[in-house]
Design a protein around this motif. Sequence first.
Motif, short mmCIF file in Angstrom:
data_model
loop_
_atom_site.label_atom_id
_atom_site.label_comp_id
_atom_site.label_asym_id
_atom_site.label_seq_id
_atom_site.Cartn_x
_atom_site.Cartn_y
_atom_site.Cartn_z
N GLY A 1 3.32 3.10 2.99
CA GLY A 1 3.89 2.12 3.89
C GLY A 1 5.40 2.06 3.73
O GLY A 1 6.06 3.05 3.41
N ARG A 2 5.95 0.84 3.88
CA ARG A 2 7.41 0.74 3.83
C ARG A 2 7.94 0.46 2.43
O ARG A 2 9.14 0.25 2.25
CB ARG A 2 7.91 -0.32 4.81
N GLY B 1 3.53 -2.49 6.17
CA GLY B 1 3.74 -1.36 7.08
C GLY B 1 2.48 -0.59 7.41
O GLY B 1 2.55 0.59 7.75
N MET B 2 1.32 -1.25 7.31
CA MET B 2 0.06 -0.56 7.60
C MET B 2 -0.24 -0.56 9.10
O MET B 2 0.24 -1.40 9.85
CB MET B 2 -1.08 -1.23 6.84
N SER B 3 -1.08 0.38 9.52
CA SER B 3 -1.45 0.49 10.92
C SER B 3 -2.96 0.57 11.05
O SER B 3 -3.66 0.97 10.12
CB SER B 3 -0.82 1.73 11.56
N ILE C 1 -2.93 -6.21 8.00
CA ILE C 1 -2.07 -5.52 8.96
C ILE C 1 -1.36 -6.57 9.80
O ILE C 1 -2.02 -7.40 10.44
CB ILE C 1 -2.87 -4.56 9.85
N ARG D 1 -4.72 3.81 10.23
CA ARG D 1 -4.95 4.18 8.84
C ARG D 1 -6.17 3.47 8.23
O ARG D 1 -6.46 3.69 7.05
CB ARG D 1 -3.71 3.86 8.00
N ASN E 1 0.83 -1.20 0.00
CA ASN E 1 0.00 0.00 0.00
C ASN E 1 0.86 1.26 0.00
O ASN E 1 1.97 1.27 0.54
CB ASN E 1 -0.91 0.01 1.22
N ASN F 1 2.06 -4.12 12.93
CA ASN F 1 1.42 -3.15 13.82
C ASN F 1 0.58 -3.84 14.89
O ASN F 1 0.50 -3.36 16.03
CB ASN F 1 0.57 -2.19 13.01
#
Length: 374
Positions: A284-285, A317-319, A338, A322, A281, A341
């Motif tokens: 993200g990272r 790297g999603m949280s 996810i 978000r 996404n 996280n």
Amino acid sequence: MSWIDVTYHLRGSPEDAEARARAITVEQSIEMPPEAVDDPFVLGEILGRVVAVEPEGNGLHAIRILLSAATVGDDAGQLLNMLFGNSSLHDDLTLAEFALPPELRAGFGDGPQIGLDGLRQRVNAAGRALTCSALKPQGLPPEELARLAEAFALGGIDYVKDDHGLATQAYSPFPQRVAACATAVRRASAHTGHPTRYVPSLSGSLDAVREQLRIIDEEGLDTAMIAPAILGLANVQQLRRDYPDIAFLAHPSLAGAARIDPACLTKLWRLAGVDAVIFPNHGGRFGYSANTCKRIAEAALAPEPGRAAIAPVPAGGMSVARVPEMLDFYGRDVMLLIGGNLLAERDRLSEATAAFVATVRQHSQTQARAESHA
């Protein structure tokens, strides 16, 4: 005659673009000087054709050519070979888009067997976005991965998958890991009443993958993850034909190593029969832009006669913070993944997962109400 319509993006000078277009057309069709060919069938029905060369700005040119559908048969791997086999060796060229003639598309069969709708039905998630997470890190034994899987399932998540790096390592052999995680998820689902699916990661040779699918069947599982860029598109296509009841999630490992537009790659994987596509996404990272992510989702969901839409699965790297933003961006036809996280919550993993699930449900309901009043 039947033709595949292909578009490449070429970086270079306008003076060279026309000549390069002709060279690419030959390279991806007969791979020898046309003037040395005197067979009328080869010249008339196999040799590719340049349709257009158009400047895109900033030194980029869109090259559109036609390639003979007769060179492909019904093999997804051969399709990729004809689209970009030799030309992938040119570092100034990207495969941007392709369109198959109806008769060739039909030859690939029905494609996804489960798709987005089926993934929703299996976890009683009609009308909302799906939730997913991953078992990490590498190096944990089966019992520890099973503990994490159970915690996710107690939080009511829809799908919990192996991390793509989990294979058959000494510290986590596939049979023991799958048995432990499947048992843990069943136990948690019996407690919550929610049919969480455990998703083992398949790896190795085609024979090894078939043995892994036998184990999956013995454990009563109906979902698995594959990496099409590593396993091979033709093998994915064969697995789709041989295991119609298994939902296959496609992992993007190695998908960024070649110069193929990610949305174009999504079309290829959907054609081969995967039921969901994981991708990084934006924000993200990884470095995908919002526009790239939007086009991947559109390629997964675009109406196509005789083929199910598949689930876009943004990740990387999603949280949980978000989630509303991501659902506003993608809509409800999505599976949000996810991992880290949530895992960072450690002893609060089940509670954090439950909060993730609740946020997705609530925002999906808000979106549904807004759509009904629009």
